[in-house]
Design a protein around this motif. Structure first.
Motif: not given
Lengths: 131, 529, 471
Positions: C135-142, C277-283, C303-311
């Motif tokens: 998870v990052n910290a953070s974005m402006y809004d949904g 449920y295998g979401a690749d990204i949550f935003a 904002f969250a993602a699978k670890k593989d996509y962190v970069r």
């Protein structure tokens, strides 16, 4: 600097040379380049099987606060990548000409390597450009 | 003799709350909501399909309210902040955040308003947004602002989208945005996001962009320039009007990164510099707190010809006659009268026949930037700041900021000899030094920054801009007294002449933790507990 | 004239500074710097008034406050992307500590451990709630977060490893259940890339994303689909069947990224989160956790993602590490993704974000604890169902969709003799002190209930709805 065999250097500080054990060509970045970068924390490696033109961007090296692009020192095909760098990117700092190589490659025109700098010219190049 | 604030070092340790958990403990009360009387179904399965139901709740820490309060209070004590120390972070305008503004933004009714509340119930809030817009126009000389962008970078993006849309509407495909190499990183990043190719202009050692040097970058493919003024060296772009003329003659736009607006707030207008678009960082120039990384607001202002491109929705005033609202934007003259009238009447009245509505009728709008109207809680603080200052004090903000920065510049130039790349002439709100002099004492820029911490100062911005070697960028703002600044300068002097390398490499020593192992942090990243 | 209270420099100090610099006055100072750009003075301001003293300013805004509906006299049953949740006093008390709200972004970790530690806890708790890796910290809004998620998916799609590339062939499939505000923001953000946005229909009966329509759109044509976007629960309040969606998406040859959004993550106290449920990204939007509605902002983008996509992730990430003495320490990590290092090639232009709101969320979730979070979520579920049942009982409304819901649902106002539609209904109810919901069409409204509502407010809603629609 601890390396055997003949190494060729590009102006953007990559090397290409024949590994004395496997008799295959490898590429990497120079000792000077790694010392300028500082602690390497991540390497974005080129794709296995792909061909790259000379000076084409093939990957990236990251330190904590900088990103440097890796350019192909010659026209090459990537045979295999050094996947050890995924877990131990510091190999580039510790052994840039050995265990810290980037990839095993096949030069498309081995004769073209002669236009690159040899060890001595590269040393002079560094001194004249960076001191 | 100025004394340093210094640090004595009183820190309480603290472990993650998750490790303080005791089963069943919690720090929140569960409201009754009057449910006890209604005889309710017992579990979730009575309401929704069982396959959706989460079996195990997320593993949040199980702690009481006092534990949470103590935990975060301890954490807070490990931060330096504007309220506790001199925070000369260049380019960030770390000025005082007035306390009355916090009280206002925290007013029970204001903070609890749902954004979809009908206009007729929230006229005073819409009026604030509208009037604040008018005041920003007055401060900049521009025609209209939008408060959709949530931060400076979002403002840049909106501005560039406007330029993009303008050329799209004209059927022209201009691809390039000129960006000086000393610019904030957000500038090229925003350009790319808006669909442009940023072209870097080499600024060299002069400190400013010469109009002649710009010529060679000009072509019919250039959509605009992003220029920070004063630039990131704290130097005013003397050629700004010439630069604007060159751009305008080429049919291109001039976007100004307004991150450094504190340098001439209330003393000069960007319209007089030929600027077409600017973003104002309300969390910098307009005193809203930075919050340890946000939230902020990046209000975007444009000239008359670009008004119809601004993001939607926005607030407009319409004339009310009797019970009916007639559509149509009120001319500026009318609005001015209303605001003056209202303020003179010591309080807000929705009178004067104006009614405020949210609208989306911008002909060429770039669209929406955010789910709702604006970051109202940020905006209201900025508005309160301007009302506090009033027209007689607003010009003093940049005057004192510029005086303070030049005082730092001139005094430090004597200590850090040969390190001021722009020794001749004046800076604006901030000044930049290279690391030549401190390197001679065997101290690096990073070490200087960390050593300053042990003297009780927040470090300046370091290693930016990139084209100054080992850059040290100091922005004192109008918040600081001469006494504070003298003490800071004295600390730099001590570091330059007295500090031993052995201490420099180990600094800071008086903080909660020592130098952080960032190599480990990045090589083997840990993202959560 | 006396000194203004925010300036420590006295008139004498200012004179001293001028003397030190060898400059006479402000005119000369600015003249030397800005050259022929005209200098303005107080006379230039026709709108900005004279200064207000603190007490006057205070009254000025108290007046504003009294001119708008008071919290205790106005019941909010509107959601639509932002929800009225209870905010414990401890959050305001802690956040009003200067150490939290007056520093800048933690560029110097040694003097910012408080913020970094809190953000790390925020990331950990949000990851736990969502069932996601990073998870990052953070974005402006949904909305912005979701737009960035779409851009990230485009970067990650196999044919487009480098930005900016041509995306003219790309199609992003977005569920008709995604909040229309988010939808528009996605269009603004992707506008420069050439990518096409195609809507997936909602099932007319359940209100869930129509699986058949999605199947068809995934199968038709040769276009690449970098991502499929759905919202959970969706705009109409309906709980999507993520399991079914996952099964479909993960069976495509060139698998699109599965992006799940949410404007009400409180739902994940009751229903399974996207990570299961295998979401690749949550935003999505995180404002429900400890933040006020603030008339629409600032909000908190999650904002969250699978670890593989962190970069390829945008935004700041706090990481755990050690200091020189081996003590636990925190710092922002993987900064090479960001604009201040990579400039034009950064994963996003975001710099200032919603850090303080993220700290609020961390405090809130800590207070809630495991059991409280679940119970409050359950309370939302109950209250919304009670309200819906009672409204349907009046015979004045009919359900818009049949699907399961959490704390938000949609109803259609039946034909009535006054011809009152959604917009007028909301206006009339507002006059009676009730924000009845959000108009979804001429006759449909979206209504939400949270723990901030109670049974008597619900009864008041029902009673007034009857009066408005019968009258």
């Amino acid at each position: 600097m601890n390396k055997d065999g003949l190494f060729y250097f590009s102006k953007s500080h990559e090397w290409i040379g024949k590994d004395s054990n496997s008799n295959k060509y490898r590429i990497g970045i120079s000792d000077f380049a790694q010392s300028e970068l500082g602690d390497v924390v991540y390497v974005f490696l080129p794709e296995s099987g792909k061909t790259y033109r000379k000076d084409e961007k093939i990957g990236e090296i990251e330190s904590v606060k900088s990103v440097s692009e890796i350019y192909s020192p010659a026209d090459i095909k990537i045979i295999s990548i050094n996947s050890n760098l995924n877990d131990t990117p510091e190999l580039i700092n510790h052994d840039p000409f050995g265990a810290g190589y980037i990839a095993e490659v096949e030069p498309l025109n081995p004769a073209d390597l002669n236009i690159l700098m040899d060890d001595n010219s590269y040393r002079i190049f560094i001194v004249s450009h960076h001191e | 003799m100025p004394k340093f604030p210094g640090i004595r070092g009183f820190f309480l340790d603290e472990v993650p709350l998750l490790r303080q958990s005791s089963r069943g403990v919690r720090g929140v009360s569960i409201p009754d909501c009057g449910l006890k009387k209604t005889g309710l179904k017992k579990d979730e399965g009575a309401y929704i399909n069982k396959k959706f139901i989460r079996k195990d709740p997320p593993n949040l820490p199980e702690v009481s309210e006092p534990s949470v309060v103590r935990h975060f209070t301890r954490l807070s004590s490990w931060n330096m902040c504007v309220d506790s120390v001199f925070y000369p972070l260049g380019s960030c305008t770390m000025k005082y955040n007035p306390k009355i503004n916090e009280k206002i933004a925290g007013l029970e009714n204001i903070k609890n308003i749902h954004p979809e509340t009908p206009s007729f119930l929230i006229q005073p809030l819409l009026k604030i947004i509208h009037d604040f817009n008018c005041i920003l126009c007055e401060l900049t000389g521009l025609a209209e602002f939008s408060f959709a962008p949530q931060a400076g970078a979002a403002g840049e993006f909106a501005g560039l989208k406007i330029i993009k849309k303008y050329f799209d509407m004209k059927g022209k495909n201009r691809k390039k945005i000129l960006v000086p190499d000393s610019s904030h990183g957000t500038n090229p990043a925003s350009s790319v996001l808006a669909g442009f190719t940023p072209v870097e202009i080499k600024t060299g050692n002069a400190g400013t962009l010469a109009a002649e040097a710009l010529e060679k970058y000009i072509s019919k493919d250039v959509a605009g320039i992003m220029i920070t003024n004063p630039n990131t060296f704290g130097i005013f772009e003397k050629d700004i009007r010439k630069i604007s003329d060159i751009m305008h003659k080429n049919g291109s736009f001039v976007y100004m990164d307004g991150a450094n607006f504190n340098a001439f707030l209330g003393n000069a207008r960007v319209s007089d510099m030929g600027i077409d678009i600017i973003q104002l960082n309300l969390h910098k120039t307009f005193s809203t707190p930075h919050g340890g990384g946000g939230p902020g607001s990046g209000a975007i202002g444009v000239v008359e010809s670009l008004k119809e491109y601004l993001p939607v929705p926005y607030v407009k005033a319409v004339i009310k006659s009797g019970a009916n609202v007639k559509s149509g934007v009120v001319d500026n003259g009318h609005i001015k009268q209303d605001i003056k009238g209202a303020i003179k009447a010591k309080g807000l009245k929705s009178g004067s026949g104006l009614f405020y509505v949210t609208a989306a009728d911008k002909k060429y709008t770039i669209g929406r930037m955010a789910p709702f109207l604006c970051s109202f809680a940020v905006l209201v603080r900025a508005y309160a700041y301007l009302l506090s200052l009033g027209k007689n004090n607003i010009g003093s903000v940049s005057e004192i900021a510029v005086l303070n920065a030049n005082y730092v510049k001139k005094k430090l130039a004597k200590i850090l000899q040969g390190s001021d790349p722009f020794e001749e002439g004046l800076c604006m709100h901030e000044c930049v030094f290279n690391d030549k002099a401190i390197e001679e004492s065997g101290v690096s820029t990073l070490e200087l920054a960390k050593l300053l911490i042990d003297y009780g100062f927040h470090p300046p911005t370091v290693y930016f801009p990139k084209n100054i070697h080992g850059a040290i960028m100091i922005e004192p703002t109008e918040t600081e007294s001469i006494r504070t600044i003298d003490s800071f300068i004295k600390a730099v002097e001590e570091i330059k002449f007295k500090v031993k390398k052995s201490r420099a490499v180990k600094s800071p020593q008086k903080t909660k933790i020592g130098r952080v192992n960032e190599v480990l942090a990045n090589k083997k990243p840990v993202f959560k507990y | 004239m006396n000194n203004f209270r925010y300036f420590p420099a006295s008139k004498r100090d200012i004179a001293k500074l001028y003397r030190f610099l060898g400059i006479k006055d402000k005119k000369e100072l600015f003249g030397k710097i800005i050259g022929d750009i005209p200098l303005i003075d107080a006379d230039a301001f026709k709108i900005l008034p004279e200064e207000m003293d603190e007490e006057f300013l205070n009254r000025f805004f108290l007046n504003v406050s009294s001119g708008i509906p008071a919290k205790d006299k106005f019941s909010v049953f509107a959601g639509g992307g932002i929800y009225s949740h209870f905010v414990p006093a401890a959050i305001d008390a802690l956040i009003s500590r200067s150490e939290f709200y007056t520093p800048y972004t933690p560029y110097q970790p040694e003097v910012s451990q408080g913020t970094l530690f809190a953000l790390f806890e925020f990331q950990s708790m949000i990851a736990e709630i969502l069932g996601m890796d990073v998870v990052n910290a953070s974005m402006y809004d949904g909305a912005e977060s979701l737009a960035e998620a779409v851009l990230m998916a485009m970067r990650l799609s196999p044919a487009n490893r480098d930005m900016p590339a041509s995306h003219k062939e790309d199609i992003i499939l977005i569920s008709g259940g995604v909040n229309p505000g988010c939808d528009s923001v996605i269009k603004t953000f992707t506008g420069g890339t050439g990518v096409k946005i195609v809507k997936i229909k909602l099932n007319g009966i359940t209100g869930r994303t129509d699986i058949e329509d999605l199947k068809q759109k995934l199968a038709s044509g040769s276009a690449r689909v970098p991502a499929v976007v759905v919202q959970q629960p969706n705009y109409f309040g309906i709980i999507e069947d993520l399991e079914e969606l996952e099964r479909l998406i993960k069976n495509i040859a060139i698998e699109p990224l599965f992006i799940v959004s949410s404007t009400e993550p409180y739902s994940f106290g009751v229903i399974n989160p996207p990570g299961f449920y295998g979401a690749d990204i949550f935003a999505g939007e995180g404002n429900s956790f400890g933040n006020y509605m603030n008339f629409g902002g600032p909000l908190l983008g999650l904002f969250a993602a699978k670890k593989d996509y962190v970069r390829q992730m945008p935004g700041r990430i706090a990481g755990k590490t050690k200091d020189g003495k081996g003590r636990d320490a925190y710092a922002f990590i993987l900064s090479t993704r960001e604009q201040h290092i990579r400039r034009g090639a950064a994963t996003s232009n975001i710099c200032t974000n919603s850090s303080l709101n993220a700290v609020r969320a961390a405090i809130y979730l800590s207070l809630c604890s495991k059991t409280g979070f679940k119970e409050i979520a359950f309370l939302n579920l109950k209250l919304a169902h009670i309200l819906r049942d009672k409204l349907l009982c009046t015979g004045l409304f009919e359900p818009l969709y049949s699907g399961d819901f959490f704390n938000e649902f949609s109803l259609k106002i039946k034909k009535n003799k006054n011809g009152i539609g959604a917009a007028l209904f909301i206006e009339e109810m507002a006059k009676r002190g009730i924000l009845a919901g959000i108009a979804a069409s001429e006759s449909a409204i979206i209504i939400s209930a949270t723990e901030n509502n109670n049974i008597s407010e619900i009864e008041k809603y029902v009673l007034n709805a009857k009066e408005v629609l019968y009258a």
